[in-house]
Design an enzyme around this catalytic site. Structure first.
Site, PDB file in Angstrom:
ATOM      1  N   CYS A 128       0.819  -1.219   0.000  1.00  0.00           N
ATOM      2  CA  CYS A 128       0.000   0.000   0.000  1.00  0.00           C
ATOM      3  C   CYS A 128       0.853   1.268   0.000  1.00  0.00           C
ATOM      4  O   CYS A 128       0.619   2.188  -0.786  1.00  0.00           O
ATOM      5  CB  CYS A 128      -0.939   0.001   1.194  1.00  0.00           C
ATOM      6  SG  CYS A 128      -0.231  -0.661   2.688  1.00  0.00           S
ATOM      7  N   HIS A 241      -3.265   5.934   5.018  1.00  0.00           N
ATOM      8  CA  HIS A 241      -1.832   6.179   5.231  1.00  0.00           C
ATOM      9  C   HIS A 241      -1.466   7.613   4.825  1.00  0.00           C
ATOM     10  O   HIS A 241      -2.101   8.191   3.941  1.00  0.00           O
ATOM     11  CB  HIS A 241      -1.001   5.245   4.337  1.00  0.00           C
ATOM     12  CG  HIS A 241      -0.947   3.818   4.761  1.00  0.00           C
ATOM     13  ND1 HIS A 241      -1.362   3.356   5.989  1.00  0.00           N
ATOM     14  CD2 HIS A 241      -0.509   2.723   4.081  1.00  0.00           C
ATOM     15  CE1 HIS A 241      -1.179   2.044   6.043  1.00  0.00           C
ATOM     16  NE2 HIS A 241      -0.654   1.627   4.907  1.00  0.00           N
TER      17      HIS A 241
HETATM   18  C1  2RA Z   1       1.034  -2.368   6.645  1.00  0.00           C
HETATM   19  N1  2RA Z   1       1.598  -2.289   4.307  1.00  0.00           N
HETATM   20  O1  2RA Z   1       0.475  -1.272   6.583  1.00  0.00           O
HETATM   21  C2  2RA Z   1       1.263  -3.171   5.410  1.00  0.00           C
HETATM   22  C3  2RA Z   1       0.074  -4.009   5.163  1.00  0.00           C
HETATM   23  N2  2RA Z   1      -0.176  -4.302   3.848  1.00  0.00           N
HETATM   24  O2  2RA Z   1       1.412  -2.909   7.703  1.00  0.00           O
END
Ligand code: 2RA
Length: 336
Positions: A128, A241
């Site tokens: 991601c 994020h």
């Molecule tokens: C996280 N990118 O955010 C990893 C999960 N896909 O821990």
């Protein structure tokens, strides 16, 4: 002809988002198969107004399936990959299992779509944090080559799964209710806390998540020598994020041009109001498709570098949406 589509890991947060997106984007599904573990078998999920029962995954689950959207973790993807390939289905895998395999394209549709047709039955969805970063780096590096990237991430609980999202809310409430003193929350609790991403530490003292950003970004941008360093942090946010990015180019990159390029880039939006000191926040992007970018500025310490801030929904563009967009890239041209 209508496609038979299976979601492997249909009960997880990404699996449910995949289902919602297939409906929302009117993906040409003729038959839908929901696959999960024995524990989830029998659950009912809704697709286009009909109820679909979740089935336990077996070796026969993939017969006559055209497309598998897999989001059940690396071990499950590894377990079923050969069975899936022998069924002739295309596997779009959200796990990290095959991302660095030279025979497996690693795709962000807005960045390297032409790599997708080189697949040999498996295409990997990038991590991601990598998807969000690559979406922004790609249009910029096409204008002036990038020399080095320094990125710090602020990753939501959703990246650790639905349970982590539930824990964030539950433990935060316990702290607020005075049931659990702040000092007593679990060592890796997100309640009023943050911590360096706790994926396994590598021999170079970077964690696995940080090295995914380095290696996957190089593969997606087709630049094995790209200089990138990352610090990944888990923060008390539910499902979006954020990333602080410093990008050094081979020569000065005018800020105004960066805004113009990113404003025009697919999958990216500029979201800011400088007069009100307003820049992208996780709540601005949660449940939405675009990656929001703001506060693009000249690095005052380096004439060839820019700083910028981005936010993106981890479950959506960070996983499920990117996977569905890859599938859309490969829809049979002759589909009615
Ligand atoms: C996280 N990118 O955010 C990893 C999960 N896909 O821990």
């Amino acid at each position: 002809r209508p496609l038979t589509v299976a979601i492997l890991g249909s009960s997880g947060a990404v699996g449910k988002e995949l289902l919602a997106l297939l409906e929302e984007r009117s993906f040409p599904v003729g038959k839908l198969i929901l696959l999960a573990s024995h524990r989830s078998a029998g659950d009912i999920q809704s697709f286009c107004g009909t109820e679909v029962k979740v089935e336990e995954t077996t070796k026969d689950s993939f017969k006559n399936v055209d497309l598998i959207l897999a989001s059940a973790g690396s071990s499950i993807s590894r377990k079923w990959k050969d069975t899936i390939q022998s069924s002739g289905a295309l596997m779009i895998d959200n796990s990290s299992a095959f991302r660095m395999d030279e025979n497996v394209p690693l795709i962000v549709p807005e960045v390297n779509p032409s790599d997708a047709i080189k697949h040999k039955g498996v295409i990997s969805n990038p991590n991601c944090t990598t998807i969000l970063l690559a979406l922004v780096l790609s249009p910029l590096t096409r204008h002036i080559p990038i020399k080095r990237i320094v990125v710090s991430t602020y990753q939501s609980a959703s990246g650790a799964g639905a349970m982590a999202m539930e824990e964030l809310e539950k433990l935060s409430q316990e702290v607020l209710d005075g049931k659990t003193p702040k000092s007593k929350v679990l060592p890796y609790s997100l309640a009023f806390n943050l911590f360096l991403h706790n994926s396994p530490l590598q021999s170079n003292n970077y964690c696995e998540e940080e090295m995914k950003m380095v290696n996957e970004t190089r593969k997606i941008l087709g630049d094995p020598e790209l200089s990138l360093t990352a610090t990944c942090v888990r923060v008390p946010v539910l499902r979006a994020h954020s990333e602080s990015v410093n990008i050094e180019f081979t020569k000065p990159f005018p800020v105004k041009e960066a805004y113009e390029i990113l404003e025009a880039s697919p999958g990216v939006e500029i979201l800011e109001d400088l007069e009100n000191n307003r820049f992208p926040m996780p709540q601005d992007v949660t449940g939405r498709d675009p990656i929001s970018v703001g506060r693009i500025r000249q690095d005052i310490s380096n004439p060839n570098a820019l700083e910028l801030w981005l936010c993106g929904d981890q479950i959506r563009k960070g996983a499920a949406l990117n996977a569905v967009q890859i599938a859309e890239l490969l829809l049979p041209k002759n589909y009615e």
